[in-house]
Scaffold this motif. Structure first.
Motif, PDB file in Angstrom:
ATOM      1  N   ARG A  65       5.408 -32.988  13.841  1.00 39.74           N
ATOM      2  CA  ARG A  65       6.641 -32.461  14.446  1.00 39.74           C
ATOM      3  C   ARG A  65       6.358 -31.555  15.633  1.00 39.74           C
ATOM      4  N   PRO A  98      -1.621 -22.618  10.694  1.00 34.88           N
ATOM      5  CA  PRO A  98      -0.691 -22.259   9.622  1.00 34.88           C
ATOM      6  C   PRO A  98       0.497 -23.223   9.607  1.00 34.88           C
ATOM      7  N   ASN A  99       0.945 -23.494   8.415  1.00 41.50           N
ATOM      8  CA  ASN A  99       2.185 -24.237   8.252  1.00 41.50           C
ATOM      9  C   ASN A  99       2.134 -25.738   8.519  1.00 41.50           C
ATOM     10  N   GLY A 132       0.772 -27.793   6.573  1.00 39.06           N
ATOM     11  CA  GLY A 132       0.907 -28.453   5.271  1.00 39.06           C
ATOM     12  C   GLY A 132      -0.391 -28.546   4.479  1.00 39.06           C
ATOM     13  N   SER A 158       2.380 -38.229   4.821  1.00 36.75           N
ATOM     14  CA  SER A 158       3.365 -37.212   4.466  1.00 36.75           C
ATOM     15  C   SER A 158       2.866 -36.574   3.179  1.00 36.75           C
ATOM     16  N   ALA A 159       2.382 -35.362   3.312  1.00 36.25           N
ATOM     17  CA  ALA A 159       1.839 -34.678   2.131  1.00 36.25           C
ATOM     18  C   ALA A 159       2.956 -34.413   1.130  1.00 36.25           C
ATOM     19  N   GLY A 197      -6.408 -22.605   3.557  1.00 38.40           N
ATOM     20  CA  GLY A 197      -5.148 -22.081   4.089  1.00 38.40           C
ATOM     21  C   GLY A 197      -5.100 -20.569   4.209  1.00 38.40           C
ATOM     22  N   GLY A 198      -4.661 -20.113   5.336  1.00 35.95           N
ATOM     23  CA  GLY A 198      -4.603 -18.670   5.564  1.00 35.95           C
ATOM     24  C   GLY A 198      -3.258 -18.114   5.181  1.00 35.95           C
TER      25      GLY A 198
HETATM   26  N1  LIG Z   1       8.809 -32.743   5.982  1.00 36.68           N
HETATM   27  C1  LIG Z   1       7.612 -32.420   5.556  1.00 36.68           C
HETATM   28  N2  LIG Z   1       7.318 -31.134   5.325  1.00 36.68           N
HETATM   29  C2  LIG Z   1       6.096 -30.837   4.874  1.00 36.68           C
HETATM   30  C3  LIG Z   1       5.106 -31.830   4.636  1.00 36.68           C
HETATM   31  N3  LIG Z   1       3.985 -31.215   4.212  1.00 36.68           N
HETATM   32  C4  LIG Z   1       4.251 -29.891   4.167  1.00 36.68           C
HETATM   33  N4  LIG Z   1       5.522 -29.657   4.561  1.00 36.68           N
HETATM   34  C5  LIG Z   1       6.186 -28.361   4.647  1.00 36.68           C
HETATM   35  O1  LIG Z   1       5.576 -27.563   5.605  1.00 36.68           O
HETATM   36  C6  LIG Z   1       5.609 -26.177   5.223  1.00 36.68           C
HETATM   37  C7  LIG Z   1       4.215 -25.591   5.246  1.00 36.68           C
HETATM   38  O2  LIG Z   1       3.425 -26.206   4.255  1.00 36.68           O
HETATM   39  P1  LIG Z   1       2.152 -25.515   3.612  1.00 36.68           P
HETATM   40  O3  LIG Z   1       1.526 -26.518   2.744  1.00 36.68           O
HETATM   41  O4  LIG Z   1       2.489 -24.196   3.054  1.00 36.68           O
HETATM   42  O5  LIG Z   1       1.284 -25.286   4.920  1.00 36.68           O
HETATM   43  P2  LIG Z   1      -0.147 -24.609   5.097  1.00 36.68           P
HETATM   44  O6  LIG Z   1      -0.822 -25.314   6.203  1.00 36.68           O
HETATM   45  O7  LIG Z   1      -0.842 -24.523   3.800  1.00 36.68           O
HETATM   46  O8  LIG Z   1       0.280 -23.208   5.589  1.00 36.68           O
HETATM   47  P3  LIG Z   1      -0.556 -21.838   5.624  1.00 36.68           P
HETATM   48  O9  LIG Z   1      -0.740 -21.430   4.187  1.00 36.68           O
HETATM   49  O10 LIG Z   1       0.329 -20.910   6.392  1.00 36.68           O
HETATM   50  O11 LIG Z   1      -1.844 -22.118   6.328  1.00 36.68           O
HETATM   51  C8  LIG Z   1       6.238 -26.156   3.844  1.00 36.68           C
HETATM   52  O12 LIG Z   1       7.583 -25.825   3.988  1.00 36.68           O
HETATM   53  C9  LIG Z   1       6.090 -27.584   3.348  1.00 36.68           C
HETATM   54  O13 LIG Z   1       7.071 -27.961   2.457  1.00 36.68           O
HETATM   55  C10 LIG Z   1       5.468 -33.200   4.898  1.00 36.68           C
HETATM   56  O14 LIG Z   1       4.689 -34.133   4.696  1.00 36.68           O
HETATM   57  N5  LIG Z   1       6.717 -33.412   5.352  1.00 36.68           N
END
Ligand SMILES: Nc1nc2c(ncn2[C@@H]2O[C@H](COP(=O)(O)OP(=O)(O)OP(=O)(O)O)[C@@H](O)[C@H]2O)c(=O)[nH]1
Ligand SMILES: Nc1nc2c(ncn2[C@@H]2O[C@H](COP(=O)(O)OP(=O)(O)OP(=O)(O)O)[C@@H](O)[C@H]2O)c(=O)[nH]1
Length: 439
Positions: free
Chosen positions: A93, A11-12, A14, A145-146, A58-59
């Motif tokens: 990170r 999770p999280n 991105g 960087s997504a 994504g969960g």
């Molecule tokens: N700085 C930075 N933050 C990012 C980047 N990609 C995603 N984030 C941040 O990371 C957090 C999680 O991103 P999500 O895309 O929701 O992550 P996920 O893996 O789909 O999360 P789940 O739905 O919980 O599985 C968000 O606050 C995004 O803005 C990146 O390339 N750089």
């Protein structure tokens, strides 16, 4: 079959951000509707002439960060089972966590092609210190960087390298490509068998059970046809959302390559949201459509039954009024051959060309009968109606100002086209354009 790429990761990290970045970045959007289940979405993507389906697994379940959660496990299972390529996303990170290594071990054992991707490398100087990700043994990781989009193009390049040139068989223009779609258990496999006249496809009583099918070419009265299926989507799952998800993905991928979709309904059941969504997939991708009501042998009939069923279908599936409806039984094969005749007929309509003079005449008659509207004191002028394409038949109305070309008038012209030329079973695309100075 369409090449499927799944994004997995904790999770999280991105995943959704990357998914959106890819969907937003790509050259042509084929279908960007969010998928059907609460926790997965998919879209068709084209990059450098190659197409694939991308799935965000994504969960939503918040889980611990240092242990692989059930949710992640499910995603990974899904990906191994049904994707051709897995994007394993990690977070720069957080560094390389034990949970990542755990996922990597499972992925490595699966022998599926994998691309390890390290996200949130917003600043290239951050790359130093990320060497630990090489340790995973999943090849050279891609650092992206997504959020900002950096290196996502390189990632897409890496993805399409895995897609062979000949993933999808090519057929001659004259071959009619037919997709058989419908929710689980309506009788798609049985219908395919009945159409082909042999027990080639394995039929099962369990909804959502699998069969590894392939495209099946055949000939009907001198006409080459092919039944398109989406092999490889193994659906061992018993989870309702998963089954639904697979059936949509399957419909999406099959329809994408077809001329005509047979939308199969089960006569013994009500028309559900899922039926509507699946029919919607065929409609929105602009394919010819035939509504096939299967299991007709199980229905007790009187002289009004067909009429009542048809009415109900017209109500429930109002957006495909143009699709002919046929009542069949895959089991007894009743009227199954009629489907083949209908396919030929709808293909004629789907590729129908109307000559210029006939279109001019239609436009004259239609505008004489109902004058183009005047909106805020300005009158719509229509200069011409021309056909610009087929599959489906596509027309352009050249007007003084497209702002004045109201939806209802477009619909009126479309109805006139259908009244005069039939165009049964096919969507019709009708666009407006402004007259250029030199027209
Ligand atoms: N700085 C930075 N933050 C990012 C980047 N990609 C995603 N984030 C941040 O990371 C957090 C999680 O991103 P999500 O895309 O929701 O992550 P996920 O893996 O789909 O999360 P789940 O739905 O919980 O599985 C968000 O606050 C995004 O803005 C990146 O390339 N750089
Ligand atoms: N009575 C009757 N039963 C049918 C007919 N068509 C299919 N069935 C039965 O319905 C069940 C489901 O048929 P399938 O052909 O496996 O359905 P499917 O749509 O391919 O199902 P999935 O592979 O789960 O998507 C089986 O038990 C079939 O025997 C029919 O025309 N009449």
């Amino acid at each position: 079959m369409n090449f499927t790429v799944a994004i997995v990761g904790r999770p999280n990290v991105g995943k959704s951000t990357l998914f959106n970045r890819i969907v937003g970045k790509r050259i042509s959007i084929v279908d960007d509707k969010p998928g059907v289940t609460r926790d997965r979405i998919y879209a068709l993507v084209e990059w450098k002439g190659k197409k694939f389906t991308i799935v965000d697994t994504g969960g939503i379940e918040p889980g611990g960060t240092d242990l692989m959660t059930t949710q992640v496990r499910r995603q990974v299972e899904f990906a191994i089972e049904s994707a051709n390529l897995i994007i394993f996303l990690m977070d720069s990170r957080d560094g390389l966590l034990p949970a990542d290594e755990e996922v990597a071990n499972i992925l490595r054992k699966s022998r599926k092609p994998i691309i390890a991707v390290v996200n949130k490398v917003d600043d290239y100087s951050m790359k130093t210190g990320l060497y630990e990700f090489y340790r995973l043994g999943l090849g050279e990781p891609v650092f992206i960087s997504a959020l900002h989009g950096s290196n996502v193009g390189d990632l897409l390049d890496r993805i399409v390298e895995f897609i062979g040139e000949s993933e999808e068989p090519e057929y001659d223009e004259s071959v009619i490509k037919v997709a058989v779609i419908g929710r689980p258990n309506v009788g798609k496999s049985s219908l395919v068998n009945a159409l082909l006249g042999e027990e080639r496809v394995i039929v099962s009583d369990v909804p959502g059970t699998t069969r590894d099918a392939i495209d099946t070419p055949f000939e009907y009265e001198g006409q080459q046809m092919v039944l398109i299926d989406t092999a490889g989507l193994r659906r061992k799952s018993r989870i309702k959302e998963d089954i639904e998800f697979y059936s949509h993905l399957r419909a999406l991928q099959a329809v994408e390559r077809a001329d005509i979709a047979l939308v199969v309904l089960d006569a013994t059941e009500e028309i559900t949201e899922q039926d509507k969504k699946i029919a919607g997939i065929a409609h929105e991708s602009g394919r010819g459509i035939i509504i096939v009501v299967n299991k007709w042998d199980l229905v007790e009939k009187d002289d009004k039954t067909i009429y009542r069923y048809t009415e109900n279908i017209r109500d429930e599936l109002a957006f495909i009024q143009y699709a002919p409806v046929i009542f069949v039984s895959a089991k007894t094969k009743k009227r199954v051959n009629k489907i083949l005749e209908l396919i030929r007929f709808v293909m004629d309509q789907y590729t129908f060309r109307i000559d210029k003079a006939a279109l001019n005449e239609l436009l004259e008659d239609a505008t004489a009968l109902v004058a183009p509207p005047t909106i805020k004191g300005r009158k719509l002028k229509i200069y011409s109606l021309e056909q610009t394409g087929i599959k489906p038949p596509t027309f352009v109305l050249t007007v003084n100002d497209t702002e004045l070309l109201h939806f209802s008038y477009v619909r009126y012209i479309e109805n006139k086209l259908r009244e005069r030329f039939g165009l049964e079973g096919t969507p019709v695309v009708l666009k407006g354009r402004n007259r250029k100075r030199n027209d």
